[in-house]
Write a protein that holds these residues in place. Structure first.
Motif, short mmCIF file in Angstrom:
data_model
loop_
_atom_site.label_atom_id
_atom_site.label_comp_id
_atom_site.label_asym_id
_atom_site.label_seq_id
_atom_site.Cartn_x
_atom_site.Cartn_y
_atom_site.Cartn_z
N LEU A 45 15.45 -2.55 -8.66
CA LEU A 45 14.56 -3.58 -9.17
C LEU A 45 13.13 -3.18 -8.85
N HIS A 46 12.30 -3.05 -9.88
CA HIS A 46 10.88 -2.75 -9.70
C HIS A 46 10.13 -4.07 -9.78
N ILE A 47 9.68 -4.55 -8.62
CA ILE A 47 8.99 -5.84 -8.51
C ILE A 47 7.55 -5.56 -8.13
N THR A 48 6.63 -5.82 -9.03
CA THR A 48 5.25 -5.40 -8.79
C THR A 48 4.25 -6.54 -8.92
N ASP A 49 3.11 -6.33 -8.30
CA ASP A 49 1.98 -7.27 -8.37
C ASP A 49 2.39 -8.68 -7.98
N CYS A 50 3.01 -8.79 -6.80
CA CYS A 50 3.25 -10.12 -6.23
C CYS A 50 1.91 -10.80 -5.98
N GLN A 51 0.97 -10.05 -5.44
CA GLN A 51 -0.44 -10.39 -5.33
C GLN A 51 -0.69 -11.84 -4.92
N ASP A 52 -0.09 -12.22 -3.80
CA ASP A 52 -0.29 -13.57 -3.27
C ASP A 52 -0.58 -13.48 -1.78
N ASP A 81 -0.19 -3.91 -5.00
CA ASP A 81 -0.81 -5.23 -4.96
C ASP A 81 0.24 -6.24 -4.52
N ASN A 82 0.91 -5.88 -3.44
CA ASN A 82 2.05 -6.65 -2.96
C ASN A 82 1.61 -7.91 -2.22
N SER A 83 0.55 -7.79 -1.44
CA SER A 83 0.08 -8.94 -0.66
C SER A 83 -1.44 -8.94 -0.58
N VAL A 84 -2.04 -10.07 -0.83
CA VAL A 84 -3.49 -10.21 -0.69
C VAL A 84 -3.81 -11.31 0.31
N GLY A 85 -2.92 -11.48 1.29
CA GLY A 85 -3.18 -12.45 2.35
C GLY A 85 -4.41 -12.07 3.15
N SER A 86 -5.09 -13.04 3.73
CA SER A 86 -6.30 -12.78 4.51
C SER A 86 -5.98 -11.90 5.71
N GLY A 113 -1.16 -0.78 -3.89
CA GLY A 113 -2.03 -0.95 -5.04
C GLY A 113 -3.48 -0.92 -4.62
N ASN A 114 -4.37 -1.28 -5.53
CA ASN A 114 -5.80 -1.23 -5.22
C ASN A 114 -6.30 -2.46 -4.48
N HIS A 115 -5.47 -3.51 -4.38
CA HIS A 115 -5.92 -4.74 -3.71
C HIS A 115 -5.32 -4.93 -2.32
N ASP A 116 -4.29 -4.18 -1.98
CA ASP A 116 -3.57 -4.44 -0.72
C ASP A 116 -4.46 -4.38 0.51
N HIS A 117 -5.44 -3.49 0.48
CA HIS A 117 -6.23 -3.21 1.69
C HIS A 117 -7.50 -4.05 1.77
N GLN A 118 -7.77 -4.88 0.80
CA GLN A 118 -9.09 -5.49 0.67
C GLN A 118 -9.34 -6.70 1.58
N GLN A 119 -8.39 -7.05 2.40
CA GLN A 119 -8.53 -8.24 3.23
C GLN A 119 -8.84 -7.90 4.69
N GLY A 120 -9.32 -6.67 4.91
CA GLY A 120 -9.78 -6.31 6.25
C GLY A 120 -8.75 -5.60 7.10
N VAL A 121 -7.60 -5.26 6.52
CA VAL A 121 -6.58 -4.50 7.25
C VAL A 121 -6.32 -3.22 6.47
N GLU A 122 -6.50 -2.07 7.11
CA GLU A 122 -6.36 -0.80 6.41
C GLU A 122 -4.90 -0.43 6.20
#
Length: 399
Positions: A45-52, A81-86, A113-122
């Motif tokens: 199963l390819h599950i992508t862009d959960c982004q939440d 873009d699996n998680s964009v939690g703070s 993805g390109n958003h995973d790291h944007q919340q201050g965790v590398e």
């Protein structure tokens, strides 16, 4: 007699403890083996862009639990873009994100993805979180250059149903975040780089030495390779600005090549700004059959570039943008006997029609689900019908 027996048992227990202690101290970890079933099938199963963030929308988890229950996948691949939690809740967000796989005993891996790291965790720290909370069910490793900004590029072998050999391969690429020019200015999205392409070639050639032949494989990454444009849109002689796109020195219209792809093209693809020849490398020996991507949430097409299929899976997110026509995931079934794969988009609406309790839980009526399914099928049928015009344009030499 009883004392003698007790003494013997005590000695055996001590020896057992010593053996266990040695095994624990050796640092060796039992390999987690992926293998074709007795029926010769392997399901992903390819599950992508959960982004939440945290807590994530329950409707997403309702979908994930249901598709796991229905299809019993051998592996789940989280497509970026699996998680964009703070930053403050990132660990909780990832623990929650992977809980369906841990709770159901389902092996999984992931790409960034390109958003995973944007919340201050590398990404290196994020990767450790997946390992921590995924436990024995997380199969991801970081095989690429540890000094690289790319994290989690790795290969997973799938063994034959009798366990005697590697029968299929799964490549995971971190396609990066954003690209920059020589002045340090952001110019677009990143892509799979030259070091990763060399890593793939080394892995590919090493597998050939080990197995005697190139291993048929598929790959997963977040950002779509740039070759997609020549397969979904016709070129323009001039830059059309907002009415088109320009990549790698070519200008493109938004006139779709309906005869070159199947599925939904609901938004212009967003490939990397640079292109280091990944598709050419994957096509070189004919081992990689397809690259599965995410990133463009409302697309779910299949195109062929240089013999390699580029397949966009739709997003499952309820937090970012998605399409009611194809929101869901992709089911991939690999056949051991033919070394080939098939794919099917599994939509929220299709499951809602099949499972009334699920539909009620996520607040979707049978009428609404049926309407979107019917509309989606109609649009796909129209695309096939109008594909004849693409064939005519090809005949006339249109690019």
């Amino acid at each position: 007699m009883k004392k003698a027996i007790s003494l013997i048992m005590a000695i055996i227990m001590c020896l057992s403890l010593c053996v266990c202690a040695f095994a624990a101290d050796s640092g060796e970890e039992e390999a987690k083996t992926l293998q074709f079933g007795e029926d010769g099938k392997f399901t992903i199963l390819h599950i992508t862009d959960c982004q939440d963030g945290f807590p994530a929308d329950e409707r997403m988890f309702d979908f994930i639990y249901l598709v796991i229950e229905k299809y019993q996948p051998d592996l789940v691949v989280l497509g970026g873009d699996n998680s964009v939690g703070s930053g403050e809740t990132k660990a909780q967000a990832i623990e929650e994100l992977v809980s369906p796989y841990v709770n159901t005993g389902t092996y999984f891996t992931m790409v960034f993805g390109n958003h995973d790291h944007q919340q201050g965790v590398e990404k290196p720290e994020l990767f450790e979180m997946y390992k921590t909370y995924g436990g024995e069910y997380f199969l991801g490793v970081d095989e690429d250059n540890p000094e690289s900004s790319k994290v989690g590029t790795h290969f997973l072998p799938v063994y034959s149903s009798d366990g005697s050999k590697i029968a299929y391969g799964l490549y995971m690429f971190d396609s990066g975040n954003y690209a920059f020019n020589e002045d340090g200015e952001e110019v677009g999205y990143d892509c799979v780089d030259e070091e990763q392409i060399q890593w793939y070639k080394d892995k590919r050639d090493g597998l050939k030495e080990e197995t005697g032949d190139y291993v048929p494989s598929i790959a997963f990454q977040h950002i779509v390779p740039g070759e997609v444009y020549d397969n979904v849109y016709y070129r323009s002689a001039v830059n059309l600005g907002e009415l088109g796109r320009s990549f790698y020195g070519n200008n493109y219209t938004f006139v779709p090549k309906l005869n070159r792809f199947s599925g939904f093209l609901n938004e212009p693809p967003c490939p990397g700004y640079y292109n280091y020849g990944q598709i050419d490398a994957l096509a070189e020996k004919g081992d990689v059959q397809a690259v599965f991507v995410g990133h463009d949430h409302v697309n779910s097409y299949d195109v062929v570039a240089n013999g390699v299929h580029i397949i966009n899976s739709p997003a499952i997110t309820y937090n970012s943008y998605s399409s009611k026509l194809n929101q869901g995931c992709t089911l991939i079934e690999i056949d051991e006997s033919t070394s080939s794969y098939s794919r099917e988009v599994i939509t929220v609406n299709a499951l809602a029609l099949e499972y009334p309790d699920y539909a009620e839980k996520i607040g979707v009526s049978a009428f609404t689900a049926g309407m979107y399914e019917t509309l989606g099928n109609l649009l796909l049928a129209l695309g096939k019908a109008f594909a004849i015009f693409g064939t005519i344009l090809d005949f006339l030499g249109a690019k």
